[in-house]
Scaffold this active site. Structure first.
Site, PDB file in Angstrom:
ATOM      1  N   GLY A   1       0.814  -1.218   0.000  1.00 28.49           N
ATOM      2  CA  GLY A   1       0.000   0.000   0.000  1.00 28.49           C
ATOM      3  C   GLY A   1       0.845   1.265   0.000  1.00 28.49           C
TER       4      GLY A   1
ATOM      5  N   THR B   1      -4.954 -12.335  -3.315  1.00 23.25           N
ATOM      6  CA  THR B   1      -3.723 -13.106  -3.417  1.00 23.25           C
ATOM      7  C   THR B   1      -3.917 -14.420  -4.188  1.00 23.25           C
ATOM      8  OG1 THR B   1      -2.203 -14.434  -2.049  1.00 23.25           O
ATOM      9  CG2 THR B   1      -4.323 -13.937  -1.080  1.00 23.25           C
ATOM     10  N   ASP B   2      -2.837 -14.908  -4.783  1.00 19.83           N
ATOM     11  CA  ASP B   2      -2.879 -16.215  -5.464  1.00 19.83           C
ATOM     12  C   ASP B   2      -3.117 -17.349  -4.467  1.00 19.83           C
ATOM     13  OD1 ASP B   2      -0.380 -16.240  -4.197  1.00 19.83           O
ATOM     14  OD2 ASP B   2       0.775 -16.712  -6.004  1.00 19.83           O
ATOM     15  N   GLU B   3      -2.932 -17.070  -3.166  1.00 17.94           N
ATOM     16  CA  GLU B   3      -3.055 -18.138  -2.175  1.00 17.94           C
ATOM     17  C   GLU B   3      -4.486 -18.641  -2.035  1.00 17.94           C
ATOM     18  OE1 GLU B   3      -0.690 -17.809   1.292  1.00 17.94           O
ATOM     19  OE2 GLU B   3       0.704 -16.413   0.364  1.00 17.94           O
TER      20      GLU B   3
ATOM     21  N   TYR C   1      -5.052 -17.694   6.872  1.00 19.63           N
ATOM     22  CA  TYR C   1      -4.863 -16.444   6.107  1.00 19.63           C
ATOM     23  C   TYR C   1      -5.560 -16.547   4.753  1.00 19.63           C
ATOM     24  CZ  TYR C   1      -2.625 -13.309   2.715  1.00 19.63           C
ATOM     25  OH  TYR C   1      -2.403 -12.414   1.695  1.00 19.63           O
TER      26      TYR C   1
ATOM     27  N   LYS D   1      -8.837 -14.530   3.177  1.00 19.80           N
ATOM     28  CA  LYS D   1      -8.790 -13.743   1.930  1.00 19.80           C
ATOM     29  C   LYS D   1      -9.800 -14.288   0.908  1.00 19.80           C
ATOM     30  CE  LYS D   1      -6.299 -10.791   0.969  1.00 19.80           C
ATOM     31  NZ  LYS D   1      -6.367  -9.318   1.178  1.00 19.80           N
TER      32      LYS D   1
ATOM     33  N   ASN E   1       4.807 -10.882  -3.496  1.00 25.69           N
ATOM     34  CA  ASN E   1       5.521  -9.630  -3.761  1.00 25.69           C
ATOM     35  C   ASN E   1       6.839  -9.593  -2.994  1.00 25.69           C
ATOM     36  OD1 ASN E   1       3.250  -6.917  -4.425  1.00 25.69           O
ATOM     37  ND2 ASN E   1       2.851  -9.070  -4.746  1.00 25.69           N
TER      38      ASN E   1
ATOM     39  N   LYS F   1       8.328 -11.908   6.295  1.00 25.91           N
ATOM     40  CA  LYS F   1       8.155 -12.608   5.024  1.00 25.91           C
ATOM     41  C   LYS F   1       9.532 -13.098   4.580  1.00 25.91           C
ATOM     42  CE  LYS F   1       3.838 -11.499   5.101  1.00 25.91           C
ATOM     43  NZ  LYS F   1       3.379 -10.166   4.954  1.00 25.91           N
TER      44      LYS F   1
ATOM     45  N   PRO G   1      15.929 -19.912   8.574  1.00 25.78           N
ATOM     46  CA  PRO G   1      15.091 -21.106   8.822  1.00 25.78           C
ATOM     47  C   PRO G   1      14.293 -21.508   7.585  1.00 25.78           C
ATOM     48  CG  PRO G   1      14.069 -19.163   9.807  1.00 25.78           C
ATOM     49  CD  PRO G   1      15.346 -18.701   9.187  1.00 25.78           C
TER      50      PRO G   1
ATOM     51  N   ASN H   1      12.254 -22.409  -2.978  1.00 24.05           N
ATOM     52  CA  ASN H   1      12.777 -21.659  -1.826  1.00 24.05           C
ATOM     53  C   ASN H   1      14.278 -21.851  -1.624  1.00 24.05           C
ATOM     54  OD1 ASN H   1      10.249 -20.638  -1.286  1.00 24.05           O
ATOM     55  ND2 ASN H   1       9.755 -22.193   0.264  1.00 24.05           N
TER      56      ASN H   1
ATOM     57  N   HIS I   1       1.471 -26.385   4.414  1.00 25.79           N
ATOM     58  CA  HIS I   1       2.330 -25.588   3.527  1.00 25.79           C
ATOM     59  C   HIS I   1       2.020 -25.851   2.050  1.00 25.79           C
ATOM     60  CE1 HIS I   1       6.779 -24.175   2.887  1.00 25.79           C
ATOM     61  NE2 HIS I   1       5.910 -23.417   2.253  1.00 25.79           N
TER      62      HIS I   1
HETATM   63  P1  NAD Z   1       1.298  -5.606   5.250  1.00 20.78           P
HETATM   64  O1  NAD Z   1       1.069  -6.633   6.324  1.00 20.78           O
HETATM   65  O2  NAD Z   1       2.680  -5.121   4.985  1.00 20.78           O
HETATM   66  O3  NAD Z   1       0.395  -4.317   5.526  1.00 20.78           O
HETATM   67  C1  NAD Z   1      -0.924  -4.393   5.961  1.00 20.78           C
HETATM   68  C2  NAD Z   1      -1.347  -2.992   6.376  1.00 20.78           C
HETATM   69  O4  NAD Z   1      -2.728  -3.045   6.766  1.00 20.78           O
HETATM   70  C3  NAD Z   1      -0.579  -2.421   7.568  1.00 20.78           C
HETATM   71  O5  NAD Z   1      -0.227  -1.077   7.326  1.00 20.78           O
HETATM   72  C4  NAD Z   1      -1.568  -2.533   8.719  1.00 20.78           C
HETATM   73  O6  NAD Z   1      -1.367  -1.558   9.725  1.00 20.78           O
HETATM   74  C5  NAD Z   1      -2.890  -2.337   7.991  1.00 20.78           C
HETATM   75  N1  NAD Z   1      -4.025  -2.944   8.717  1.00 20.78           N
HETATM   76  C6  NAD Z   1      -4.109  -4.177   9.248  1.00 20.78           C
HETATM   77  N2  NAD Z   1      -5.305  -4.359   9.844  1.00 20.78           N
HETATM   78  C7  NAD Z   1      -6.001  -3.200   9.656  1.00 20.78           C
HETATM   79  C8  NAD Z   1      -7.307  -2.770  10.011  1.00 20.78           C
HETATM   80  N3  NAD Z   1      -8.137  -3.564  10.696  1.00 20.78           N
HETATM   81  N4  NAD Z   1      -7.704  -1.529   9.647  1.00 20.78           N
HETATM   82  C9  NAD Z   1      -6.858  -0.701   8.958  1.00 20.78           C
HETATM   83  N5  NAD Z   1      -5.616  -1.059   8.607  1.00 20.78           N
HETATM   84  C10 NAD Z   1      -5.186  -2.290   8.941  1.00 20.78           C
HETATM   85  O7  NAD Z   1       0.648  -6.262   3.955  1.00 20.78           O
HETATM   86  P2  NAD Z   1       1.139  -6.212   2.429  1.00 20.78           P
HETATM   87  O8  NAD Z   1       2.153  -7.256   2.212  1.00 20.78           O
HETATM   88  O9  NAD Z   1       1.408  -4.810   2.046  1.00 20.78           O
HETATM   89  O10 NAD Z   1      -0.196  -6.717   1.718  1.00 20.78           O
HETATM   90  C11 NAD Z   1      -1.218  -5.782   1.344  1.00 20.78           C
HETATM   91  C12 NAD Z   1      -2.380  -6.549   0.740  1.00 20.78           C
HETATM   92  O11 NAD Z   1      -1.924  -7.316  -0.373  1.00 20.78           O
HETATM   93  C13 NAD Z   1      -3.026  -7.548   1.703  1.00 20.78           C
HETATM   94  O12 NAD Z   1      -4.420  -7.496   1.507  1.00 20.78           O
HETATM   95  C14 NAD Z   1      -2.474  -8.884   1.264  1.00 20.78           C
HETATM   96  O13 NAD Z   1      -3.385  -9.930   1.536  1.00 20.78           O
HETATM   97  C15 NAD Z   1      -2.294  -8.662  -0.226  1.00 20.78           C
HETATM   98  N6  NAD Z   1      -1.233  -9.464  -0.867  1.00 20.78           N
HETATM   99  C16 NAD Z   1       0.042  -9.438  -0.376  1.00 20.78           C
HETATM  100  C17 NAD Z   1       1.031 -10.165  -1.029  1.00 20.78           C
HETATM  101  C18 NAD Z   1       2.462 -10.138  -0.557  1.00 20.78           C
HETATM  102  O14 NAD Z   1       3.283 -10.894  -1.096  1.00 20.78           O
HETATM  103  N7  NAD Z   1       2.831  -9.320   0.398  1.00 20.78           N
HETATM  104  C19 NAD Z   1       0.720 -10.927  -2.161  1.00 20.78           C
HETATM  105  C20 NAD Z   1      -0.606 -10.922  -2.625  1.00 20.78           C
HETATM  106  C21 NAD Z   1      -1.568 -10.181  -1.976  1.00 20.78           C
HETATM  107  P1  TYD Z   2       6.150 -16.196   3.011  1.00 22.07           P
HETATM  108  O1  TYD Z   2       7.084 -15.077   2.738  1.00 22.07           O
HETATM  109  O2  TYD Z   2       5.640 -16.388   4.406  1.00 22.07           O
HETATM  110  O3  TYD Z   2       4.961 -16.067   1.968  1.00 22.07           O
HETATM  111  P2  TYD Z   2       3.743 -17.098   1.651  1.00 22.07           P
HETATM  112  O4  TYD Z   2       3.690 -18.142   2.676  1.00 22.07           O
HETATM  113  O5  TYD Z   2       2.601 -16.173   1.755  1.00 22.07           O
HETATM  114  O6  TYD Z   2       4.017 -17.600   0.282  1.00 22.07           O
HETATM  115  O7  TYD Z   2       6.851 -17.555   2.577  1.00 22.07           O
HETATM  116  C1  TYD Z   2       7.325 -17.755   1.269  1.00 22.07           C
HETATM  117  C2  TYD Z   2       7.884 -19.177   1.182  1.00 22.07           C
HETATM  118  O8  TYD Z   2       9.029 -19.266   2.049  1.00 22.07           O
HETATM  119  C3  TYD Z   2       6.909 -20.230   1.669  1.00 22.07           C
HETATM  120  O9  TYD Z   2       7.046 -21.393   0.876  1.00 22.07           O
HETATM  121  C4  TYD Z   2       7.343 -20.506   3.094  1.00 22.07           C
HETATM  122  C5  TYD Z   2       8.841 -20.284   3.041  1.00 22.07           C
HETATM  123  N1  TYD Z   2       9.446 -19.790   4.300  1.00 22.07           N
HETATM  124  C6  TYD Z   2      10.541 -20.467   4.866  1.00 22.07           C
HETATM  125  O10 TYD Z   2      11.042 -21.466   4.338  1.00 22.07           O
HETATM  126  N2  TYD Z   2      11.065 -19.969   6.037  1.00 22.07           N
HETATM  127  C7  TYD Z   2      10.543 -18.860   6.660  1.00 22.07           C
HETATM  128  O11 TYD Z   2      11.054 -18.471   7.740  1.00 22.07           O
HETATM  129  C8  TYD Z   2       9.425 -18.188   6.055  1.00 22.07           C
HETATM  130  C9  TYD Z   2       8.826 -16.968   6.704  1.00 22.07           C
HETATM  131  C10 TYD Z   2       8.913 -18.692   4.880  1.00 22.07           C
END
Ligand code: NAD
Ligand code: TYD
Length: 332
Positions: free
Chosen positions: A13, A123-125, A147, A151, A177, A186, A202, A246, A273
């Site tokens: 964001g 998300t793709d998840e 999670y 979603k 991302n 992450k 880990p 990974n 997983h």
């Molecule tokens: P993030 O965890 O870094 O940020 C989440 C933000 O939401 C934070 O600023 C937090 O303070 C705010 N937040 C949480 N609960 C809230 C609430 N109740 N009211 C208002 N604000 C609140 O997340 P991100 O990685 O930036 O992901 C953003 C979006 O993209 C999420 O919806 C996530 O599911 C989606 N997404 C993330 C990824 C990824 O790889 N990070 C991939 C696909 C989709």
């Molecule tokens: P993560 O960044 O948590 O994203 P997501 O589970 O949403 O894909 O994890 C990415 C991949 O890395 C996933 O296969 C889990 C693995 N992973 C580890 O092996 N060790 C770790 O400590 C974490 C956080 C993730």
């Protein structure tokens, strides 16, 4: 255009807000964020004094506040979520509240105020593990963990508001991302910062799980495109076209940092997983988007950012974060 962005202090964001304010001089942004552990106003230093930017501290579940913040908006873009799988395994409560009920609160405000566009960041998840090939937007949702289940529930609700009320909604489902400003729970920022501290990395299970990596700025460009040109009621997959195991990713990070592979520590697998994610992205490509950043170069840029921004991540890792990981590993 006036945008209400929720969760704009988080990783994706905050990149999106900065990108929008740079690209569109006539746009203004209201950022509604609860500032959970993942929200960080440091991510928005660049825009905090911009008169077109306004921060509202609050919860998307707070319906009165949401209505107030959304009034007069031309679009809502909902990034706000609890976003980490491992945390959801420790407890689903906050995920259901924010990801599901929070989305419902935003949808109702958009409906009451007749906001002409609502974009849900998903998300793709939600598709669950994909053994072979790649999934299209119509594929069944088979989330594996709390999670992704929360979603998926949110996505179904968003689509139901299209079917029932013709609320002009759009959904983007992106792959994993990475980039600057990602919270170091992450895998990429966790492994980079652990390696910089000469701490173990880990790696879950056999390390052969596959993720499709997308540079955060490419995702923001896709969201921008869907916001402006997407067809209401439609869902758009957004993938990086870069599948990496990974273990391969881990070795690449260590190589970029000049650190030894002996830092890799095999640990028990994450319950439930997902083995692999893979998206068919024909639909968004037909609208004119494709990733502009090559994975290797973007990963190197990300590693450089964490190397040069210790002041951003060190306070995070020395506080609450440690307690969280202590708890998680004590359970194993
Ligand atoms: P993030 O965890 O870094 O940020 C989440 C933000 O939401 C934070 O600023 C937090 O303070 C705010 N937040 C949480 N609960 C809230 C609430 N109740 N009211 C208002 N604000 C609140 O997340 P991100 O990685 O930036 O992901 C953003 C979006 O993209 C999420 O919806 C996530 O599911 C989606 N997404 C993330 C990824 C990824 O790889 N990070 C991939 C696909 C989709
Ligand atoms: P993560 O960044 O948590 O994203 P997501 O589970 O949403 O894909 O994890 C990415 C991949 O890395 C996933 O296969 C889990 C693995 N992973 C580890 O092996 N060790 C770790 O400590 C974490 C956080 C993730």
């Amino acid at each position: 255009m006036k945008l209400l962005v929720t969760g704009g202090a988080g990783f994706i964001g905050s990149h999106f807000i900065r990108q929008v304010l740079r690209k569109y001089p006539s746009y203004s942004v209201v950022n509604l964020d609860k500032l959970t552990y993942a929200g960080n106003l440091e991510n928005l230093r660049e825009v905090e004094r911009d008169p077109r930017y306004q921060f509202v501290h609050g919860d998307i579940c707070d319906r009165a506040l949401v209505r107030e913040a959304a009034r007069g908006s031309d679009a809502v873009v909902n990034f706000a979520a609890e976003s980490h799988v491992d945390r959801s395994i420790l407890g689903a409560g906050e995920f259901l509240k924010t990801d599901v009920l929070g989305t419902a609160s935003l949808l109702d405000a958009a409906r009451e105020l007749r906001i002409p566009r609502y974009v849900q960041i998903s998300t793709d998840e939600v598709y669950g593990s994909v053994d072979r090939g790649a999934v299209r937007e119509e594929a069944p949702l088979r989330p594996s963990n709390p999670y992704s289940a929360s979603k998926a529930a949110a996505d179904l609700l968003v689509s139901a508001y299209w079917t029932t009320y013709r609320l002009p909604v759009l959904i983007t489902r992106s792959s994993n991302n990475f980039g600057p400003n990602q919270y170091p729970e992450k895998v990429i920022p966790l492994f980079i910062t652990n390696a910089l501290e000469d701490r173990p990395l880990p790696l879950y299970g056999d390390g052969r799980n596959v993720r499709d990596w997308l540079f955060v700025l490419d995702n923001c460009a896709a969201i921008d495109l869907v916001l402006h040109q997407g067809v209401p009621g439609e869902i758009y997959n957004v993938g990086g076209d870069t599948e990496v195991e990974n273990i391969v990713l881990t070795r690449q990070i260590l190589r970029l940092l000049g650190k030894p592979e002996s830092l890799i520590q095999s640990v028990a697998d994450r319950p439930g997983h997902d083995r692999r994610y893979a998206l068919d992205c024909h639909k968004i490509r037909a609208v004119g988007w494709k990733p502009a950043h090559e994975f290797g170069a973007a990963l190197a840029e990300t590693v450089r950012w964490y190397r040069e921004h210790e002041a951003w991540w060190r306070p995070i890792k020395s506080g609450e974060f440690k307690t969280y990981y202590g708890k998680q590993y004590a359970d194993r």
